[in-house]
Design an enzyme around this catalytic site. Sequence first.
Site, mmCIF file in Angstrom:
data_model
loop_
_atom_site.group_PDB
_atom_site.id
_atom_site.type_symbol
_atom_site.label_atom_id
_atom_site.label_comp_id
_atom_site.label_asym_id
_atom_site.label_seq_id
_atom_site.Cartn_x
_atom_site.Cartn_y
_atom_site.Cartn_z
ATOM 1 N N SER A 115 -13.398 -5.296 38.656
ATOM 2 C CA SER A 115 -13.257 -6.765 38.688
ATOM 3 C C SER A 115 -13.357 -7.318 37.276
ATOM 4 O O SER A 115 -13.996 -6.710 36.403
ATOM 5 C CB SER A 115 -14.392 -7.345 39.539
ATOM 6 O OG SER A 115 -14.520 -8.731 39.316
ATOM 7 N N TYR A 126 -23.357 -7.474 42.295
ATOM 8 C CA TYR A 126 -21.924 -7.148 42.440
ATOM 9 C C TYR A 126 -21.301 -6.811 41.086
ATOM 10 O O TYR A 126 -20.645 -5.772 40.936
ATOM 11 C CB TYR A 126 -21.213 -8.349 43.077
ATOM 12 C CG TYR A 126 -19.699 -8.281 43.086
ATOM 13 C CD1 TYR A 126 -19.016 -7.656 44.132
ATOM 14 C CD2 TYR A 126 -18.933 -8.871 42.073
ATOM 15 C CE1 TYR A 126 -17.628 -7.613 44.154
ATOM 16 C CE2 TYR A 126 -17.554 -8.835 42.087
ATOM 17 C CZ TYR A 126 -16.897 -8.210 43.134
ATOM 18 O OH TYR A 126 -15.516 -8.165 43.154
#
Length: 300
Positions: free
Chosen positions: A191, A204
């Site tokens: 990401s 995360y």
Amino acid sequence: MPGQYAKPGDIPAQTQIHDAQPGLEHEMTPAPNATQLEGPNGLEEYKGSGKLTGKAALVTGGDSGIGRSVAAMFAREGADVAIVYREKEEKDAQETKKLIEGAGRQALLIPTDISVEANCKKIIDQTIAKFGHLEILVNNAAVQYIKKDIRDITTEQLEETYRTNIFAQFWLVKYALDHLKRGASIINTTSVTAYQGSPHLLDYSSTKGAIVGFTRSLSANLASKGIRVNAVAPGPIWTPLQPASRNEEETKSFGEKSVPLGRVGQPAEVGTSYVFLASNESSYFTGQVLHPNGGSVING
Ligand SMILES: NC(=O)c1ccc[n+]([C@@H]2O[C@H](COP(=O)([O-])OP(=O)(O)OC[C@H]3O[C@@H](n4cnc5c(N)ncnc54)[C@H](O)[C@@H]3O)[C@@H](O)[C@H]2O)c1
């Protein structure tokens, strides 16, 4: 920026806003776009050109969002595709199955929890039992829980996020390796948060950083076997993960101000990176990360 894609800003008040994961694509308005890309004449369906003919692929989180686009595009390029997802996502998985079979390829649906090691072994066993071979492994499934304060992140949440987002990638590679031959491709979804950080996604974003390190290390580890390992680091993309973890206001403006293109991306605009990394066209790429992120320049 003007365009053809429906925007999250258009979401009606009753659209799905969950505080539970995984999110469900069939509850989303506007629907994410898995297979169409915007050109000068509007939206055009992605057409394959035989880039993955005869190959078999496994895509975790393949029921929805980016994984659905990857599964559909791989099938249009000639691959049979197994998808992994959670039981409650069966309806979304059936839609993806239609897209794979609509392209004339075989689909294998595997509802299971990848945060358990034994399930990862079963996923590989089932895929080999069905297709007899495996050339492409896409480690794409993840959870994200937004928490503004590190003191609110329980050990239970930390463990779930790490087990799902990064442990499962290790386990799936471990059990797939006996079946992967020269020319095989492993693609991990990281990401933009791995590069930019994210103040409210501490657990995360740190799993996504781990995925970058894992990808680079594994690529060097497997280079002599002719197995390539790369990653994709999406920016803000309109998928079930987002309304499932954000409030309504954050969801409506998601991606609008944070990227130069000034809009959220659609899954189809990310799926094409996986096609490239899975195909022979990327034969000199390994240990690399592609950045479909709306124009954010990051040190990656
Ligand atoms: N949407 C974005 O803006 C964005 C940005 C950067 C990275 N990503 C990454 O893209 C990937 C795909 O996410 P998406 O945005 O398409 O959302 P998504 O909700 O469509 O996909 C996530 C999938 O993960 C799977 N999953 C979660 N926990 C699981 C478990 N325990 N066992 C099995 N499957 C499980 C679910 O099937 C779910 O569909 C994720 O790795 C996510 O971190 C997304």
